[in-house]
Design a protein around this motif. Structure first.
Motif, PDB file in Angstrom:
ATOM      1  N   HIS A 160       0.922  -1.068  -0.005  1.00 21.12           N
ATOM      2  CA  HIS A 160       0.031   0.028  -0.120  1.00 21.12           C
ATOM      3  C   HIS A 160       0.968   1.212  -0.041  1.00 21.12           C
ATOM      4  CE1 HIS A 160      -3.520  -2.512   0.694  1.00 21.12           C
ATOM      5  NE2 HIS A 160      -3.018  -2.897   1.930  1.00 21.12           N
ATOM      6  N   ARG A 161       0.576   2.048  -0.783  1.00 22.36           N
ATOM      7  CA  ARG A 161       1.591   3.295  -1.016  1.00 22.36           C
ATOM      8  C   ARG A 161       1.503   4.113   0.217  1.00 22.36           C
ATOM      9  NH1 ARG A 161      -2.148   7.062  -4.783  1.00 22.36           N
ATOM     10  NH2 ARG A 161      -3.948   7.224  -3.303  1.00 22.36           N
ATOM     11  N   GLU A 162       0.406   4.268   0.820  1.00 21.75           N
ATOM     12  CA  GLU A 162       0.207   4.896   2.307  1.00 21.75           C
ATOM     13  C   GLU A 162       1.111   4.352   3.307  1.00 21.75           C
ATOM     14  OE1 GLU A 162      -3.586   4.759  -0.404  1.00 21.75           O
ATOM     15  OE2 GLU A 162      -2.482   3.386   0.332  1.00 21.75           O
ATOM     16  N   ASN A 163       1.743   3.423   3.245  1.00 28.82           N
ATOM     17  CA  ASN A 163       2.510   3.325   4.162  1.00 28.82           C
ATOM     18  C   ASN A 163       3.689   4.363   4.241  1.00 28.82           C
ATOM     19  OD1 ASN A 163       5.633   2.326   3.258  1.00 28.82           O
ATOM     20  ND2 ASN A 163       4.369   1.629   1.595  1.00 28.82           N
ATOM     21  N   TRP A 164       4.054   4.934   3.351  1.00 30.74           N
ATOM     22  CA  TRP A 164       5.122   6.115   3.208  1.00 30.74           C
ATOM     23  C   TRP A 164       4.707   7.185   3.760  1.00 30.74           C
ATOM     24  CZ3 TRP A 164       9.496   4.057   2.172  1.00 30.74           C
ATOM     25  CH2 TRP A 164       9.648   2.974   1.238  1.00 30.74           C
ATOM     26  N   LEU A 165       3.203   7.508   3.707  1.00 32.21           N
ATOM     27  CA  LEU A 165       2.828   8.588   4.615  1.00 32.21           C
ATOM     28  C   LEU A 165       2.901   8.318   6.298  1.00 32.21           C
ATOM     29  CD1 LEU A 165      -0.341   9.367   2.716  1.00 32.21           C
ATOM     30  CD2 LEU A 165       1.986  10.654   2.337  1.00 32.21           C
ATOM     31  N   LEU A 166       2.439   7.153   6.446  1.00 34.36           N
ATOM     32  CA  LEU A 166       2.613   6.828   8.057  1.00 34.36           C
ATOM     33  C   LEU A 166       4.154   6.881   8.526  1.00 34.36           C
ATOM     34  CD1 LEU A 166       1.455   6.117  10.761  1.00 34.36           C
ATOM     35  CD2 LEU A 166       1.220   3.771   9.967  1.00 34.36           C
ATOM     36  N   TRP A 167       5.053   6.238   7.621  1.00 36.79           N
ATOM     37  CA  TRP A 167       6.561   6.419   7.734  1.00 36.79           C
ATOM     38  C   TRP A 167       7.000   7.767   8.015  1.00 36.79           C
ATOM     39  CZ3 TRP A 167       8.538   2.391  10.152  1.00 36.79           C
ATOM     40  CH2 TRP A 167       8.578   1.430   9.576  1.00 36.79           C
ATOM     41  N   ILE A 168       6.554   8.642   7.244  1.00 34.78           N
ATOM     42  CA  ILE A 168       7.059  10.163   7.292  1.00 34.78           C
ATOM     43  C   ILE A 168       6.682  10.531   8.786  1.00 34.78           C
ATOM     44  CG2 ILE A 168       6.378  12.324   6.657  1.00 34.78           C
ATOM     45  CD1 ILE A 168       6.130  11.162   3.651  1.00 34.78           C
ATOM     46  N   ILE A 209      10.269  10.204  -1.546  1.00 30.47           N
ATOM     47  CA  ILE A 209      10.245   9.655  -2.839  1.00 30.47           C
ATOM     48  C   ILE A 209       9.563   8.410  -3.000  1.00 30.47           C
ATOM     49  CG2 ILE A 209      12.083   8.567  -4.130  1.00 30.47           C
ATOM     50  CD1 ILE A 209      14.120  10.672  -2.867  1.00 30.47           C
ATOM     51  N   GLY A 210       9.457   7.384  -2.007  1.00 27.98           N
ATOM     52  CA  GLY A 210       8.686   6.128  -2.015  1.00 27.98           C
ATOM     53  C   GLY A 210       7.084   6.540  -2.191  1.00 27.98           C
ATOM     54  N   TYR A 211       6.756   7.398  -1.659  1.00 29.12           N
ATOM     55  CA  TYR A 211       5.422   7.730  -1.874  1.00 29.12           C
ATOM     56  C   TYR A 211       5.171   8.080  -3.238  1.00 29.12           C
ATOM     57  CZ  TYR A 211       0.592   9.532  -1.477  1.00 29.12           C
ATOM     58  OH  TYR A 211      -0.794  10.041  -1.555  1.00 29.12           O
TER      59      TYR A 211
END
Length: 186
Positions: A135-143, A174-176
């Protein structure tokens, strides 16, 4: 900075960069990084983060399997959308996990930052699960998690690790962006 922290930072950086690129080599490198950070967090008494590394090890194996099974004809890992309901459920589980881990570590260990450590660890597990599920949203939570981690690691004197997490914020952006472009229409 110790040699252990230096190795953990270097390997983690490469592993996260490979994850953002959807490269399968991210998984074995992430396993090595987990082992190194497990020892480092044990040394500085961040027990929730130490335990998180053990759980990450298991979730990395899971993610490796999921990614191997879900590639396009080109070999690229397929990115999937995260529904609002699953996002809310994941965040609720993260909150409950933070409460449970924080309660335990604040009462039964000599952890230095039990509630903050527990909260970051719990939401990191959610982010890792979302990464494994593509899921691309993983990157938002990681941020969000990494921003707070930077402050915690500065407070603990782990300056190189704080720097890594600051860089990881950029890698997550970048990942997102890249995963958003690659997302399949489902």
């Amino acid at each position: 900075m110790t040699p252990l922290e230096g190795m953990a930072v270097a390997i983690s950086f490469l592993a996260i960069w490979l994850t953002a690129r959807r490269n399968m080599l991210c998984w074995p490198l992430n396993l090595v990084a987990c082992a190194l950070y497990f020892k480092l967090f044990l040394d500085v008494r961040l027990y929730a983060d130490m335990a998180l590394q053990a759980v990450f090890g298991l979730s990395i194996l899971y993610g490796w399997i999921v990614w191997r099974r879900n590639r396009a004809d080109t070999g690229a890992v397929v990115v999937k959308p995260l529904s609002r309901a699953k996002a809310m459920a994941g965040l609720a589980v993260g909150g409950l996990g933070a409460l449970a881990i924080g309660w335990f570590t604040s009462r039964h260990t000599d952890a230095t930052l039990p509630w903050l450590d527990a909260t970051l660890s719990s939401f990191s597990l959610v982010a890792q699960y979302w990464t494994s599920r593509r899921h691309r949203e993983n990157w938002l939570l990681w941020i969000a998690v990494d921003i707070v981690y930077v402050g915690m690691f500065v407070f603990k004197g782990l300056m190189l690790t704080a720097g890594l997490y600051a860089v990881m914020i950029g890698l997550a952006v970048i990942g997102y962006r890249d995963w958003r472009k690659a997302m399949s229409p489902d």
